[in-house]
Design a protein around this motif. Structure first.
Motif, PDB file in Angstrom:
ATOM      1  N   TYR A   1      10.189  25.008  -1.788  1.00 18.60           N
ATOM      2  CA  TYR A   1       9.033  25.003  -2.613  1.00 18.60           C
ATOM      3  C   TYR A   1       8.458  26.663  -2.861  1.00 18.60           C
ATOM      4  O   TYR A   1       8.649  27.269  -2.022  1.00 18.60           O
ATOM      5  CB  TYR A   1       7.998  24.162  -1.920  1.00 18.60           C
ATOM      6  N   ASP A   2       7.859  26.604  -3.970  1.00 21.27           N
ATOM      7  CA  ASP A   2       7.134  28.034  -4.373  1.00 21.27           C
ATOM      8  C   ASP A   2       5.782  27.928  -3.643  1.00 21.27           C
ATOM      9  O   ASP A   2       5.180  27.248  -3.120  1.00 21.27           O
ATOM     10  CB  ASP A   2       7.329  28.578  -5.546  1.00 21.27           C
ATOM     11  N   ASP A   3       5.058  29.050  -3.945  1.00 19.19           N
ATOM     12  CA  ASP A   3       3.790  29.283  -3.322  1.00 19.19           C
ATOM     13  C   ASP A   3       2.706  28.192  -4.060  1.00 19.19           C
ATOM     14  O   ASP A   3       1.480  28.226  -3.782  1.00 19.19           O
ATOM     15  CB  ASP A   3       3.201  30.553  -3.165  1.00 19.19           C
ATOM     16  N   ARG A   4       3.300  27.710  -5.223  1.00 18.21           N
ATOM     17  CA  ARG A   4       2.264  26.807  -5.683  1.00 18.21           C
ATOM     18  C   ARG A   4       2.713  25.251  -5.472  1.00 18.21           C
ATOM     19  O   ARG A   4       1.941  24.324  -5.892  1.00 18.21           O
ATOM     20  CB  ARG A   4       2.275  27.081  -7.451  1.00 18.21           C
ATOM     21  N   GLY A   5       3.525  25.230  -4.540  1.00 14.61           N
ATOM     22  CA  GLY A   5       3.850  23.725  -3.992  1.00 14.61           C
ATOM     23  C   GLY A   5       4.839  23.233  -4.963  1.00 14.61           C
ATOM     24  O   GLY A   5       5.153  21.804  -4.821  1.00 14.61           O
ATOM     25  N   ARG A   6       5.499  23.926  -5.941  1.00 16.35           N
ATOM     26  CA  ARG A   6       6.585  23.330  -6.803  1.00 16.35           C
ATOM     27  C   ARG A   6       7.940  23.421  -6.346  1.00 16.35           C
ATOM     28  O   ARG A   6       8.242  24.354  -5.815  1.00 16.35           O
ATOM     29  CB  ARG A   6       6.259  24.397  -8.039  1.00 16.35           C
ATOM     30  N   PRO A   7       8.539  22.315  -6.037  1.00 19.41           N
ATOM     31  CA  PRO A   7       9.901  22.253  -5.844  1.00 19.41           C
ATOM     32  C   PRO A   7      10.834  23.275  -6.919  1.00 19.41           C
ATOM     33  O   PRO A   7      10.753  22.954  -8.125  1.00 19.41           O
ATOM     34  CB  PRO A   7      10.528  20.861  -5.854  1.00 19.41           C
ATOM     35  N   VAL A   8      11.492  24.278  -6.271  1.00 17.35           N
ATOM     36  CA  VAL A   8      12.158  25.265  -7.262  1.00 17.35           C
ATOM     37  C   VAL A   8      13.742  25.244  -7.048  1.00 17.35           C
ATOM     38  O   VAL A   8      14.402  25.979  -7.687  1.00 17.35           O
ATOM     39  CB  VAL A   8      11.669  26.542  -7.322  1.00 17.35           C
ATOM     40  N   GLU A   9      14.149  24.483  -5.798  1.00 14.09           N
ATOM     41  CA  GLU A   9      15.599  24.600  -5.502  1.00 14.09           C
ATOM     42  C   GLU A   9      15.812  23.370  -4.704  1.00 14.09           C
ATOM     43  O   GLU A   9      14.995  23.033  -3.535  1.00 14.09           O
ATOM     44  CB  GLU A   9      15.927  25.742  -4.677  1.00 14.09           C
ATOM     45  N   TYR A  10      17.122  22.832  -4.873  1.00 17.34           N
ATOM     46  CA  TYR A  10      17.758  21.668  -3.984  1.00 17.34           C
ATOM     47  C   TYR A  10      19.226  22.239  -3.699  1.00 17.34           C
ATOM     48  O   TYR A  10      19.797  22.617  -4.607  1.00 17.34           O
ATOM     49  CB  TYR A  10      17.705  20.237  -4.537  1.00 17.34           C
ATOM     50  N   GLY A  11      19.354  22.360  -2.489  1.00 16.93           N
ATOM     51  CA  GLY A  11      20.707  22.882  -1.906  1.00 16.93           C
ATOM     52  C   GLY A  11      21.492  21.676  -1.064  1.00 16.93           C
ATOM     53  O   GLY A  11      20.871  21.069  -0.176  1.00 16.93           O
ATOM     54  N   ALA A  12      22.563  21.581  -1.398  1.00 17.19           N
ATOM     55  CA  ALA A  12      23.621  20.983  -0.578  1.00 17.19           C
ATOM     56  C   ALA A  12      24.719  21.634  -0.320  1.00 17.19           C
ATOM     57  O   ALA A  12      25.696  21.878  -0.905  1.00 17.19           O
ATOM     58  CB  ALA A  12      24.216  19.604  -1.560  1.00 17.19           C
ATOM     59  N   HIS A  13      24.567  22.152   1.134  1.00 18.20           N
ATOM     60  CA  HIS A  13      25.545  23.128   1.674  1.00 18.20           C
ATOM     61  C   HIS A  13      26.454  22.304   2.613  1.00 18.20           C
ATOM     62  O   HIS A  13      26.202  21.555   3.661  1.00 18.20           O
ATOM     63  CB  HIS A  13      24.813  24.108   2.138  1.00 18.20           C
ATOM     64  N   VAL A  14      27.859  23.024   2.889  1.00 19.29           N
ATOM     65  CA  VAL A  14      28.626  22.804   4.134  1.00 19.29           C
ATOM     66  C   VAL A  14      29.065  24.230   4.730  1.00 19.29           C
ATOM     67  O   VAL A  14      29.549  25.085   3.774  1.00 19.29           O
ATOM     68  CB  VAL A  14      29.542  21.911   3.733  1.00 19.29           C
ATOM     69  N   TYR A  15      29.122  24.095   5.940  1.00 17.50           N
ATOM     70  CA  TYR A  15      29.569  25.411   6.789  1.00 17.50           C
ATOM     71  C   TYR A  15      30.659  24.807   7.549  1.00 17.50           C
ATOM     72  O   TYR A  15      30.742  23.731   8.243  1.00 17.50           O
ATOM     73  CB  TYR A  15      28.224  25.635   7.545  1.00 17.50           C
TER      74      TYR A  15
END
Length: 239
Positions: free
Chosen positions: A210-224
């Protein structure tokens, strides 16, 4: 080695070898020789050297090869649990991050993504799939989704910088994230990309930033790669 120190000699040796691997003085593939050679070279007993090597073998930093000796396998990535990019963390640790962009396009988002980003079901999003490398070795397979009108994501910029650095350069201030960490067997595609045997256990991360305005800006699905990567937690006692 400080023989007057209360710290055991095997631990001192293990820490010095681990530091040399982390600093890049001992690179993947470097040969340390066998226990007898190492003991003679360092002026230590063979059991001391054996115990130090065993501790680093258990950590996955060294491997014993019959007829060859002891060899550096890789440098693992230990990441503090905070809102930062893997690229920035690896660069700060001197691990020479690299990126291969596997996919970079606009597409209709799956329901899980539109729900996470608070977008209409028919919304177009930026879809970026990347392979993150450390000294040329694959560490993570990263799938990221961003609102389609958030910013431009040139492939060249994604290969030379972290995603969060690009967002900052476009005036997006990240504030917080909701993240879950798990593990599962990798798919055939994931294991092939990461250089792991079929069905190997992989660490998984799902993150909504989320950014500083509370807006969702990224969704990540990662594998390590579990053999190359770890999260570091700091735990406090609640009073």
């Amino acid at each position: 080695m400080d023989r007057a120190s209360p710290v055991p000699l095997y631990f001192q040796l293990a820490r010095q070898l681990e530091q040399a691997i982390e600093d890049g003085a001992l690179t993947p593939g470097s040969l340390l020789g066998n226990e007898i050679e190492l003991a003679a070279r360092l002026g230590l007993s063979r059991p001391t050297v054996r115990q130090a090597i065993r501790s680093l073998v258990d950590k996955g930093l060294l491997v014993r090869r019959r007829g060859v000796g002891t060899q550096v396998v890789h440098t693992g990535v230990t990441r503090p649990l905070e809102l930062s990019s893997l690229y920035d963390d690896m660069a700060a640790a001197g691990l020479h991050p690299g990126t291969r962009v596997l996919h970079n396009a606009r597409a209709q988002a799956p329901p899980e993504v539109t729900a996470a980003l608070g977008l209409p079901e028919t919304a177009q999003v930026a879809v970026v799939h990347r392979l993150r490398l450390s000294r040329g070795e694959p560490v993570a397979y990263l799938c990221n989704y961003l609102p389609g009108d958030l910013l431009e994501l040139p492939t060249g910029a994604l290969e030379s910088s972290g995603l969060y650095a690009l967002m900052r350069r476009h005036g997006i201030t990240l504030h917080s994230a909701q993240q879950s960490v798990g593990a599962r067997a990798g798919t055939a595609e994931e294991c092939d990309l990461l250089g792991e045997p079929a069905g190997a256990a992989l660490l998984t991360v799902r993150r909504i930033s989320y950014d500083d305005r509370g807006r969702p800006v990224e969704y990540g699905a990662h594998v390590y790669r579990a053999s190359r990567y770890a999260f570091e937690f700091r735990l406090l006692v609640r009073g």
